[in-house]
Design an enzyme around this catalytic site. Structure first.
Site, short mmCIF file in Angstrom:
data_model
loop_
_atom_site.label_atom_id
_atom_site.label_comp_id
_atom_site.label_asym_id
_atom_site.label_seq_id
_atom_site.Cartn_x
_atom_site.Cartn_y
_atom_site.Cartn_z
N TYR A 110 117.61 -16.38 4.73
CA TYR A 110 118.97 -16.84 4.44
C TYR A 110 119.22 -16.84 2.93
O TYR A 110 120.24 -16.32 2.46
CB TYR A 110 119.19 -18.25 5.02
CG TYR A 110 120.53 -18.82 4.58
CD1 TYR A 110 121.69 -18.44 5.25
CD2 TYR A 110 120.62 -19.67 3.49
CE1 TYR A 110 122.93 -18.90 4.83
CE2 TYR A 110 121.85 -20.14 3.06
CZ TYR A 110 123.00 -19.76 3.73
OH TYR A 110 124.22 -20.20 3.29
N ARG A 167 119.61 -30.19 -3.46
CA ARG A 167 120.52 -31.12 -4.14
C ARG A 167 121.75 -31.43 -3.29
O ARG A 167 122.25 -32.56 -3.26
CB ARG A 167 120.95 -30.53 -5.48
CG ARG A 167 121.76 -31.47 -6.36
CD ARG A 167 122.50 -30.70 -7.44
NE ARG A 167 123.35 -29.68 -6.86
CZ ARG A 167 123.82 -28.63 -7.53
NH1 ARG A 167 123.50 -28.44 -8.79
NH2 ARG A 167 124.60 -27.75 -6.93
N ARG A 220 126.87 -28.55 7.72
CA ARG A 220 126.11 -27.33 7.46
C ARG A 220 124.68 -27.76 7.19
O ARG A 220 124.41 -28.69 6.43
CB ARG A 220 126.67 -26.58 6.25
CG ARG A 220 128.14 -26.27 6.39
CD ARG A 220 128.61 -25.34 5.31
NE ARG A 220 128.09 -24.00 5.53
CZ ARG A 220 128.71 -22.90 5.07
NH1 ARG A 220 129.79 -23.00 4.35
NH2 ARG A 220 128.20 -21.72 5.30
N PHE A 230 121.61 -15.49 -20.02
CA PHE A 230 122.33 -15.45 -18.75
C PHE A 230 121.38 -15.76 -17.58
O PHE A 230 121.72 -16.52 -16.68
CB PHE A 230 122.97 -14.06 -18.58
CG PHE A 230 123.58 -13.82 -17.24
CD1 PHE A 230 124.83 -14.33 -16.92
CD2 PHE A 230 122.91 -13.08 -16.26
CE1 PHE A 230 125.40 -14.10 -15.68
CE2 PHE A 230 123.47 -12.86 -15.02
CZ PHE A 230 124.72 -13.37 -14.73
#
Lengths: 338, 434
Positions: free
Chosen positions: B178, B225, B235, B295
């Site tokens: 997933y 979290r 969910r 980044f």
């Protein structure tokens, strides 16, 4: 290829595991040489003798037509007699080498120790085999193990003999007489709540079966072509952990959890240890708490074992947690039986 | 700003960082010529749809910035379709599976999202994203379309999967899969974009496993979290294989009496994420371009800081636990090279070690995971201990004490001045009564 194996020190802690692994995989020619006999198996020949006596060991090698030797013999490193260390670790190893050369033994694997690079106070941080021997060794045990290792590595190539040295760190396992009992003693004395240092120093350990397995790999792989011969290898469980974490894991096997933890800075530990050493110097008693123990608990001591991984194909069989469980089981059983 | 400063009151080095970040921000936001309306709109969408990514994307070098921005918006568009429970599956499935073709259709828009879908406007005006997508180099387009294809099909499979819809993620393997679809693929796509831009070596695009794990580390941290947020909208991303050892229903952790189990399960989840840390460091160690490095690294250091904060923290089950803004900013400012990032990982792994205890079912496994981070640093950056941070790490206690003494002094001065004043006034008042 069928070898005639000789395990020197085959009744000792590591040696016995090596013997059992060889029996388990169906080796038919196994001989053990040791100063005492503790195990009596039908399938192995046993020679009782003194390593520092050349004839004892050379006789055994000649009669059994030995082709591969795993030399694990050494007096325990907390032993008192300095002379014994020199006799066994250096003179004894010399005798083994000379006999190997004389009778055309092909392979010699020597159980060295990670402490051969330890000077007693420097940190060992991810140390690999490029690290030199210290100028001054911490004690006679380390010094004689290093001397023995050097002799073995220098003998590589003599009369076709291939050699290597394994340097395990912190061997422990079921019925070991050095590591686990020490941890249990701290627990019995109710001292588990004291922590010296911040527990941010990482330490390596080696479960005995992994150590034995490395010996088997070494004796199997030893050859000129694959760059395994004439080399030393650090052997550990490959998972350094904070020092006090391993202690607490061992205590947890006995369902013992420190109710709270009192942390002392290592500088404080050194002061107390110095006083304790002074007191024991005056009274003549063995000090229970020493500066060495403070250093042992507060400095990094772990190794990079990639050389063993890459050249010997070593990967630990039993992880640290499982190793601790297995090591504590016999003690737990004896407690339950009493 | 004021609340952030207040939260950091016991961490004055964060206050310094907050002020630095606010006033000394070095590079200005790149100015887009006003005639490029579609591009301007795309960057507006970027700022609206992403809280965390907008800033870091805009700091990227010119060669790569637009491609990453469009990549992000395309995936956000996909996500907005997947997320919307008001779209029936018969309609949703082809939309998801064909999205990689849709992005080549000039002028395509979509206004069938439910009114509550927060990013519905993006799809309403999706033609501007498509316009900019088609303006990218062909090689960039191919990478973006390829990832949109894989992700769209992955999402469609999940949308149709009855067991997943009923129970959520089942096994640890499913969990990794997933996370691969929703985050790992993003990492893989980004590596390809970096290589394609020429700013990174071509080999980086081939590091698909490391790129995947970069995504997994972030996604797993978010999933841990966001336990509460996700549970409230029903969910369930925590794999059943993990929580079923502790409770019969994932929501039970919130009930009184389950605190110990909840914290034990939490450490199993954290261990699951923490194990990816060395591979993430390996990936970042391969990055050469400074803007790409920041980044990549900024979300990673946020993740390790978050894991350290969540470990043993029962509040995860009753509120949203987040790192302080000041801490975030301090971390952002530090993310300049691999030594800084490695030291941040080491710092938080030691925070975890200090919280660890032998009653935790994962006690030793967490110790080992922390040891692996340390050993990675010493093996790959052997001179790390002699590396001194370019940004001096401020001693929080010293600054706090100086600040405290100064403010005490100021308070006393004020008091002294006011006292004079009061006495005078007081006398006046008394006079009146006389």
């Amino acid at each position: 290829m069928v070898e005639n194996y000789l395990i020197i020190g085959g009744d000792g802690f590591v040696g016995r595991w090596v013997v059992e692994m060889l029996i388990k995989r169906g080796e038919t020619s196994i001989t053990v040489f040791d100063i005492v006999q503790r195990y009596f198996d039908k399938e192995i020949k046993h020679y009782q003798g003194d390593l520092s006596n050349y004839d004892d060991i050379s006789d055994c090698i000649e009669k059994e037509n030995i082709t591969a030797i795993i030399h694990t013999a050494s007096p325990p490193h907390d032993g008192k007699s300095e002379g014994l260390f020199w006799e066994v670790n250096v003179e004894g190893t010399k005798n083994v080498i000379e006999a190997c050369v004389k009778f055309g033994v092909k392979k010699l694997v020597y159980t060295s120790s990670s402490s051969v690079v330890y000077d007693g106070y420097s940190e060992l941080i991810n140390t690999d085999e490029t690290a030199p021997y210290p100028e001054k060794h911490m004690n006679v045990y380390n010094e004689t193990k290093a001397a023995g290792e050097k002799l073995v590595l220098e003998a590589n190539g003599r009369n076709g003999l291939l050699t290597c040295a394994l340097r395990p760190c912190g061997i422990f396992g079921p019925n070991d007489r050095q590591a686990i009992p020490g941890f249990i003693k701290v627990m019995e004395q109710g001292q588990t709540k004291f922590q010296i240092g911040n527990n941010e120093n990482f330490v390596d350990w080696t479960y005995v079966e992994n150590c034995a397995y490395a010996h088997i790999l070494a004796v199997d792989k030893l050859s000129v072509e694959n760059q395994t011969a004439g080399e030393a290898y650090f052997i550990t469980n490959g998972t350094p952990v904070p020092f006090w974490d391993l202690c607490r894991l061992i205590w947890a096997q006995f369902n013992h959890y420190p109710p709270y933890i009192l942390k002392f800075p290592s500088s404080f530990g050194f002061v107390i240890a110095s006083l304790a050493e002074l007191a024991s110097y005056i009274t003549g008693k063995e000090p229970g708490f020493t500066r060495f123990r403070v250093r042992f608990a507060t400095t990094n001591r772990y190794f990079n074992i990639n050389k063993a991984r890459n050249r010997l194909g070593y990967e630990p069989l039993v992880d640290l947690e499982e190793g601790v469980k297995r090591a504590c089981q016999p003690v737990l059983n004896s407690l339950n039986n009493n | 700003m004021a609340t952030s400063l207040f939260q950091s009151i016991f961490h004055p080095s964060e206050i310094v960082a907050l002020i630095q970040y606010k006033f000394l921000k070095s590079s200005p936001i790149h100015v887009i010529p006003p005639e490029q309306k579609a591009k301007i709109r795309c960057y507006e969408f970027l700022n609206k749809t992403s809280r965390s990514f907008a800033a870091v994307i805009q700091e990227l070098d010119d060669e790569i910035r637009d491609a990453v921005c469009i990549f992000y918006l395309v995936l956000r568009g996909l996500d907005t379709i997947e997320d919307d429970m008001s779209i029936p599956i018969e309609k949703k499935e082809p939309l998801l599976r064909d999205f990689h073709k849709t992005i080549y259709k000039k002028g395509w828009t979509f206004d069938e999202n439910g009114p509550d879908e927060k990013d519905r406007q993006l799809l309403v005006e999706f033609d501007v994203v498509i316009e900019e997508f088609l303006g990218l180099r062909k090689k960039f387009q191919n990478v973006i379309a390829d990832i949109a294809d894989k992700m769209g099909n992955g999402m469609a499979d999940y949308a149709k999967d009855a067991a997943y819809n009923k129970y959520g993620v089942m096994t640890n393997k499913d969990f990794d899969l997933y996370c691969h679809y929703v985050a790992g693929l993003v990492g893989i796509g980004l590596s390809s974009l970096f290589s394609t831009s020429g700013l990174e070596k071509p080999e980086l695009a081939k590091e698909t496993e490391l790129s995947n794990l970069m995504g997994l580390f972030l996604q797993k941290t978010n999933i841990i979290r966001d336990y509460l947020e996700d549970l409230l909208v029903n969910r369930r991303f925590w794999p059943k294989e993990i929580w079923t050892k502790y409770v019969d229903d994932l929501a039970d952790f919130r009930k009184p009496g389950y605190e110990k189990k909840a914290v034990d399960c939490l450490s199993t989840m954290i261990l699951n994420a923490l194990q990816h840390a060395p591979e993430c460091l390996t990936y970042m160690n391969k990055i050469q371009n400074k803007s790409i490095f920041s980044f990549c690294a900024i979300p990673q250091v946020m993740a390790i800081a978050t894991l350290a904060l969540l470990f043993k923290n029962y509040n995860v089950y009753h509120s949203v636990v987040k790192i302080r803004k000041g801490e975030t900013v301090k971390l952002i400012l530090k993310c300049t090279n691999i030594y800084e990032v490695a030291n941040i990982f080491r710092y938080y792994s030691k925070v975890i070690i200090q919280k660890n205890d032998s009653k935790d079912p994962n006690f030793m496994k967490i110790s080992v995971a922390c040891g692996k981070i340390e050993q990675w640093c010493q093996t790959n950056l052997p001179d790390i201990d002699s590396y001194s941070s370019s940004q001096q790490d401020n001693n929080d206690i010293v600054i706090f004490l100086i600040g405290f003494i100064l403010s005490a002094f100021a308070a006393y001065l004020l008091y002294y001045v006011n006292q004079e004043h009061l006495d005078y006034k007081g006398r006046e008042t008394l006079d009146v009564f006389d």
